[in-house]
Design an enzyme around this catalytic site. Structure first.
Site, PDB file in Angstrom:
ATOM      1  N   LYS A 230       0.827  -1.213   0.000  1.00  0.00           N
ATOM      2  CA  LYS A 230       0.000   0.000   0.000  1.00  0.00           C
ATOM      3  C   LYS A 230       0.866   1.271   0.000  1.00  0.00           C
ATOM      4  CE  LYS A 230      -3.932  -2.255   2.301  1.00  0.00           C
ATOM      5  NZ  LYS A 230      -4.952  -2.133   3.382  1.00  0.00           N
TER       6      LYS A 230
ATOM      7  N   TYR B 151     -12.479  -2.774  -3.705  1.00  0.00           N
ATOM      8  CA  TYR B 151     -12.963  -2.855  -2.318  1.00  0.00           C
ATOM      9  C   TYR B 151     -14.493  -2.838  -2.227  1.00  0.00           C
ATOM     10  CZ  TYR B 151      -8.333  -2.386  -0.140  1.00  0.00           C
ATOM     11  OH  TYR B 151      -7.055  -2.604   0.303  1.00  0.00           O
TER      12      TYR B 151
ATOM     13  N   ASN C 155      -2.094   0.495   6.582  1.00  0.00           N
ATOM     14  CA  ASN C 155      -1.520  -0.706   7.198  1.00  0.00           C
ATOM     15  C   ASN C 155      -0.643  -1.543   6.262  1.00  0.00           C
ATOM     16  OD1 ASN C 155      -3.578  -1.703   5.686  1.00  0.00           O
ATOM     17  ND2 ASN C 155      -4.708  -2.648   7.366  1.00  0.00           N
TER      18      ASN C 155
ATOM     19  N   HIS D 181      -2.129  -5.423   1.664  1.00  0.00           N
ATOM     20  CA  HIS D 181      -3.407  -6.125   1.490  1.00  0.00           C
ATOM     21  C   HIS D 181      -3.084  -7.554   1.092  1.00  0.00           C
ATOM     22  CE1 HIS D 181      -7.388  -7.274  -0.033  1.00  0.00           C
ATOM     23  NE2 HIS D 181      -6.688  -7.904  -0.965  1.00  0.00           N
TER      24      HIS D 181
ATOM     25  N   GLU E 182      -9.541 -11.440  -7.014  1.00  0.00           N
ATOM     26  CA  GLU E 182      -8.610 -10.315  -6.891  1.00  0.00           C
ATOM     27  C   GLU E 182      -7.456 -10.425  -7.884  1.00  0.00           C
ATOM     28  OE1 GLU E 182      -7.576 -10.018  -2.739  1.00  0.00           O
ATOM     29  OE2 GLU E 182      -9.623  -9.432  -2.187  1.00  0.00           O
TER      30      GLU E 182
HETATM   31  P1  IDP Z   1      -7.844  -6.755   6.122  1.00  0.00           P
HETATM   32  O1  IDP Z   1      -7.086  -5.885   5.143  1.00  0.00           O
HETATM   33  O2  IDP Z   1      -7.011  -7.103   7.317  1.00  0.00           O
HETATM   34  O3  IDP Z   1      -8.472  -7.974   5.474  1.00  0.00           O
HETATM   35  P2  IDP Z   1     -10.509  -5.538   6.208  1.00  0.00           P
HETATM   36  O4  IDP Z   1     -11.395  -5.583   7.388  1.00  0.00           O
HETATM   37  O5  IDP Z   1     -10.843  -6.417   5.024  1.00  0.00           O
HETATM   38  O6  IDP Z   1      -9.020  -5.844   6.710  1.00  0.00           O
HETATM   39  O7  IDP Z   1     -10.438  -4.028   5.723  1.00  0.00           O
HETATM   40  C1  IDP Z   1      -9.874  -3.667   4.482  1.00  0.00           C
HETATM   41  C2  IDP Z   1      -8.970  -2.466   4.678  1.00  0.00           C
HETATM   42  O8  IDP Z   1      -9.763  -1.346   5.065  1.00  0.00           O
HETATM   43  C3  IDP Z   1      -7.929  -2.599   5.803  1.00  0.00           C
HETATM   44  O9  IDP Z   1      -6.763  -3.287   5.418  1.00  0.00           O
HETATM   45  C4  IDP Z   1      -7.644  -1.136   6.135  1.00  0.00           C
HETATM   46  O10 IDP Z   1      -6.744  -0.545   5.195  1.00  0.00           O
HETATM   47  C5  IDP Z   1      -9.021  -0.496   5.955  1.00  0.00           C
HETATM   48  N1  IDP Z   1      -9.733  -0.406   7.234  1.00  0.00           N
HETATM   49  C6  IDP Z   1     -10.306  -1.415   7.942  1.00  0.00           C
HETATM   50  N2  IDP Z   1     -10.870  -0.982   9.075  1.00  0.00           N
HETATM   51  C7  IDP Z   1     -10.650   0.368   9.091  1.00  0.00           C
HETATM   52  C8  IDP Z   1     -10.994   1.412  10.026  1.00  0.00           C
HETATM   53  O11 IDP Z   1     -11.631   1.185  11.068  1.00  0.00           O
HETATM   54  N3  IDP Z   1     -10.576   2.672   9.694  1.00  0.00           N
HETATM   55  C9  IDP Z   1      -9.898   2.969   8.548  1.00  0.00           C
HETATM   56  N4  IDP Z   1      -9.566   2.011   7.647  1.00  0.00           N
HETATM   57  C10 IDP Z   1      -9.915   0.739   7.920  1.00  0.00           C
HETATM   58 MG    MG Z   2     -10.052  -8.097   4.055  1.00  0.00          MG
END
Ligand code: IDP
Ligand code: MG
Length: 142
Positions: A11, A51, A114, A117, A128
């Site tokens: 990312k 997404y 974070n 992905h 994907e």
């Molecule tokens: P994952 O990437 O660990 O599978 P997901 O719940 O699928 O997590 O969420 C997709 C992406 O959305 C996350 O990697 C993160 O970048 C973003 N995200 C998830 N929860 C939050 C939040 O509470 N605030 C802001 N961004 C979030």
């Molecule tokens: Mg996810």
């Protein structure tokens, strides 16, 4: 154990912090191979489509804005149990909860920014991978 493919994205926070190599080396150290790769900047439409499952979540706008804010590295990773293995190496969504030594513990800034992905199941991996790569862009020589 099955040989699988999974989609990985480095990312924008991690590409801008010059951590592309550090992250790829984590994959290689864990016996995942890069079967396809490209560095690009996502359009709003492309990021929204990717997404789409999160479109009703409160953070959707923020997520799309972040994912289009800088370069990303799109990769197909391949190896034994690649989907589950990548989930383990990557760590929890929130870096505060990610295990020591995981990519997110090391390189994530926040729950949104974070670093990486990955596909969360074999079924998402299939969608994907084909969302970003044509069949002829994926190497099958390993
Ligand atoms: P994952 O990437 O660990 O599978 P997901 O719940 O699928 O997590 O969420 C997709 C992406 O959305 C996350 O990697 C993160 O970048 C973003 N995200 C998830 N929860 C939050 C939040 O509470 N605030 C802001 N961004 C979030
Ligand atoms: Mg996810």
């Amino acid at each position: 154990m099955a040989n699988e493919k999974t989609l990985s994205i480095i990312k924008p926070n991690a590409t801008l912090d010059n951590n592309i190599g550090n992250i790829i080396s984590m994959f290689e150290k864990n016996d995942l191979r890069i079967a396809a790769a490209k560095l690009t900047q996502l359009s709003k439409e492309k990021a929204e489509g990717f997404y789409i499952e999160h479109k009703d979540r409160p953070f959707f706008g923020e997520l799309v804005e972040f994912m289009t804010s800088g370069p990303v590295v799109l990769m197909v990773l391949e190896g034994e149990n690649a989907v589950a293995k990548n989930r383990e190496i990557m760590g929890a969504t929130n870096p505060a909860e990610a295990a020591e030594g995981t990519i997110r513990k090391l390189y994530a800034k926040s729950i949104g920014e974070n670093a990486v992905h990955d596909s969360d199941s074999a079924q998402s991996a299939e969608r994907e991978v084909s969302y970003f790569f044509e069949k002829n862009e994926i190497v099958d020589r390993f």
